[in-house]
Design a protein around this motif. Structure first.
Motif, PDB file in Angstrom:
ATOM      1  N   ASN A 110     -80.870 102.118 -41.803  1.00 15.99           N
ATOM      2  CA  ASN A 110     -81.048 100.884 -41.373  1.00 15.99           C
ATOM      3  C   ASN A 110     -80.072 100.707 -40.132  1.00 15.99           C
ATOM      4  O   ASN A 110     -78.713 100.594 -40.226  1.00 15.99           O
ATOM      5  CB  ASN A 110     -80.355  99.816 -42.521  1.00 15.99           C
ATOM      6  CG  ASN A 110     -80.279  98.386 -41.809  1.00 15.99           C
ATOM      7  OD1 ASN A 110     -80.514  98.128 -41.029  1.00 15.99           O
ATOM      8  ND2 ASN A 110     -79.880  97.545 -43.033  1.00 15.99           N
ATOM      9  N   GLU A 111     -80.608 100.508 -38.911  1.00 19.97           N
ATOM     10  CA  GLU A 111     -79.948 100.290 -37.483  1.00 19.97           C
ATOM     11  C   GLU A 111     -79.234  99.066 -37.323  1.00 19.97           C
ATOM     12  O   GLU A 111     -78.205  99.077 -36.507  1.00 19.97           O
ATOM     13  CB  GLU A 111     -81.110 100.476 -36.380  1.00 19.97           C
ATOM     14  CG  GLU A 111     -81.694 101.779 -36.200  1.00 19.97           C
ATOM     15  CD  GLU A 111     -80.809 102.993 -36.177  1.00 19.97           C
ATOM     16  OE1 GLU A 111     -79.636 102.546 -35.410  1.00 19.97           O
ATOM     17  OE2 GLU A 111     -81.046 103.885 -36.638  1.00 19.97           O
ATOM     18  N   ARG A 112     -79.139  98.162 -38.322  1.00 17.54           N
ATOM     19  CA  ARG A 112     -78.595  96.971 -37.968  1.00 17.54           C
ATOM     20  C   ARG A 112     -77.174  97.040 -38.432  1.00 17.54           C
ATOM     21  O   ARG A 112     -76.060  96.278 -38.151  1.00 17.54           O
ATOM     22  CB  ARG A 112     -79.225  95.666 -39.044  1.00 17.54           C
ATOM     23  CG  ARG A 112     -80.386  95.133 -38.109  1.00 17.54           C
ATOM     24  CD  ARG A 112     -80.663  93.989 -38.784  1.00 17.54           C
ATOM     25  NE  ARG A 112     -79.588  93.048 -38.889  1.00 17.54           N
ATOM     26  CZ  ARG A 112     -79.422  92.124 -37.966  1.00 17.54           C
ATOM     27  NH1 ARG A 112     -79.764  92.144 -36.873  1.00 17.54           N
ATOM     28  NH2 ARG A 112     -78.019  91.176 -37.844  1.00 17.54           N
ATOM     29  N   THR A 132     -72.424  94.418 -40.175  1.00 11.50           N
ATOM     30  CA  THR A 132     -73.495  94.440 -39.088  1.00 11.50           C
ATOM     31  C   THR A 132     -72.962  95.132 -38.012  1.00 11.50           C
ATOM     32  O   THR A 132     -71.706  95.114 -37.677  1.00 11.50           O
ATOM     33  CB  THR A 132     -73.568  92.856 -38.480  1.00 11.50           C
ATOM     34  OG1 THR A 132     -73.853  92.346 -39.828  1.00 11.50           O
ATOM     35  CG2 THR A 132     -74.657  92.729 -37.573  1.00 11.50           C
ATOM     36  N   ASP A 133     -73.552  95.982 -37.250  1.00 10.70           N
ATOM     37  CA  ASP A 133     -73.072  96.849 -36.115  1.00 10.70           C
ATOM     38  C   ASP A 133     -72.833  95.857 -34.643  1.00 10.70           C
ATOM     39  O   ASP A 133     -73.394  94.569 -34.864  1.00 10.70           O
ATOM     40  CB  ASP A 133     -74.146  97.758 -35.877  1.00 10.70           C
ATOM     41  CG  ASP A 133     -73.481  99.052 -34.968  1.00 10.70           C
ATOM     42  OD1 ASP A 133     -72.342  99.069 -34.754  1.00 10.70           O
ATOM     43  OD2 ASP A 133     -74.493 100.243 -34.828  1.00 10.70           O
ATOM     44  N   LEU A 136     -75.323  92.858 -32.113  1.00 13.16           N
ATOM     45  CA  LEU A 136     -76.419  92.129 -32.814  1.00 13.16           C
ATOM     46  C   LEU A 136     -76.196  90.695 -33.062  1.00 13.16           C
ATOM     47  O   LEU A 136     -76.675  90.197 -34.017  1.00 13.16           O
ATOM     48  CB  LEU A 136     -76.840  92.963 -33.946  1.00 13.16           C
ATOM     49  CG  LEU A 136     -77.270  94.645 -33.905  1.00 13.16           C
ATOM     50  CD1 LEU A 136     -77.320  95.215 -35.337  1.00 13.16           C
ATOM     51  CD2 LEU A 136     -78.496  94.564 -33.401  1.00 13.16           C
ATOM     52  N   GLU A 142     -74.672  90.902 -44.791  1.00 10.79           N
ATOM     53  CA  GLU A 142     -75.646  92.070 -45.121  1.00 10.79           C
ATOM     54  C   GLU A 142     -74.879  93.437 -45.390  1.00 10.79           C
ATOM     55  O   GLU A 142     -75.718  94.429 -45.631  1.00 10.79           O
ATOM     56  CB  GLU A 142     -76.671  92.335 -44.014  1.00 10.79           C
ATOM     57  CG  GLU A 142     -75.888  92.594 -42.681  1.00 10.79           C
ATOM     58  CD  GLU A 142     -76.899  92.550 -41.263  1.00 10.79           C
ATOM     59  OE1 GLU A 142     -77.924  93.029 -41.684  1.00 10.79           O
ATOM     60  OE2 GLU A 142     -76.453  92.374 -40.220  1.00 10.79           O
TER      61      GLU A 142
END
Length: 302
Positions: A110-112, A132-133, A136, A142
């Motif tokens: 999951n890149e997020r 969250t990264d 974004l 999340e």
């Protein structure tokens, strides 16, 4: 009882981290490890360094490192546990390379999300939060808090988190503390000495100031020394959840702490919006003698 006060005016090591985090005392080499999440660095510096950085060693990675831990029975000069964007990895410090040990998702990344803070528990399992990264937009709920064991299995213990942060245990190991930065809350759980399971989640401390609680360590008397991001401070909270001391620092974005004897080493992040002094010293590592020792951190059982 009067509140204890300390003041630090300048860094012990002016490291200029973008996001310095995860200070860890490496007893075998009498050195401090820390990560710079944004610059993708793993730093090691001798505790006896006079502050000029002459002993500093840096590993440049191609992925964000977020936290480190020692591995039971493994020389930390060879390999350590490393939180990275997509899960848990093992860092070969001689080669400067890492291998994934346990990804968050075996099927697809999951890149997020990325990992954040974490810690090994008394049973040798590793707890690691996600969020969250960068890049974004606003952080979303999340993230989760996962627990990994030697079988590399992942168990999600808490979900719908925004910024999961520090983890630690009381001196008797019967209480686990966990920080959720975005809501400015620190929770306590009953921790089972037999199974390592947690139960009875309850609010232990809520921060009322403008900053957010970030990382922490626990001392031998059960006090929690908590970095407050955005508030130029570390606060000392007693086992009953009352603030009984504070350390004032010259930069705002204080991220985490680590005991070495009775000295507390303190990491920070860059500050592009603070006053001149905060901008100058943001990303530095600070230290102050607080007159009490901290609990040793646990090792991961691979």
């Amino acid at each position: 009882m009067a509140s204890q006060q300390w003041k630090v005016d300048e860094p012990w090591l002016d490291l200029k981290c973008a996001l310095g985090e995860g200070p860890f005392y490496e007893k075998e080499t009498n050195s401090l490890r820390l990560v710079d999440i944004k610059k993708k660095h793993v730093h090691t510096v001798s505790i006896s360094d006079n502050g000029d950085g002459s002993s500093l060693k840096t590993i440049q990675l191609d992925v964000c490192p977020t936290v480190t831990a020692d591995i039971e029975g493994v020389d930390p000069q060879d390999r350590i546990l490393l939180g990275v964007k997509h899960g848990l990895a093992v860092l070969d410090r001689q080669a400067g390379t890492y291998k994934m040990l346990a990804p968050f998702n075996a099927q697809e990344n999951n890149e997020r999300i990325r990992s954040n803070d974490g810690a090994a528990d008394p049973h040798g399992k590793f707890w690691l939060g996600t969020m969250t990264d960068f890049g974004l937009g606003e952080f979303q709920p999340e993230g989760f808090l996962a627990r990994f064991d030697s079988s590399r299995a992942k168990e999600e213990v808490l979900t719908d988190l925004v910024i999961p942060n520090g983890l630690g245990w009381s001196p008797d190991k019967k209480t686990m503390y966990f920080t959720h930065s975005k809501t400015r809350e620190v929770f306590a759980f009953d921790y089972s000495l037999e199974t390592g399971a947690v139960s009875n989640k309850r609010l232990w401390y809520r921060h009322e100031g403008p900053g957010e609680p970030d990382g922490f360590r626990v001392d031998v008397e059960g006090n929690v020394w908590h970095a407050i991001y955005g508030e130029s401070s570390v606060i000392k909270i007693n086992p009953q959840g009352k603030v009984i001391g504070s350390i004032t620092l010259p930069t705002r974005n204080i991220t985490c702490v680590q005991f070495v004897g009775t000295e507390l080493f303190i990491t920070s992040a860059a500050d592009a919006e603070g006053d001149e002094t905060s901008q100058k010293y943001g990303g530095g590592v600070f230290k102050v003698d607080v007159g009490i020792a901290g609990l040793e951190l646990f090792k991961f059982k691979l």
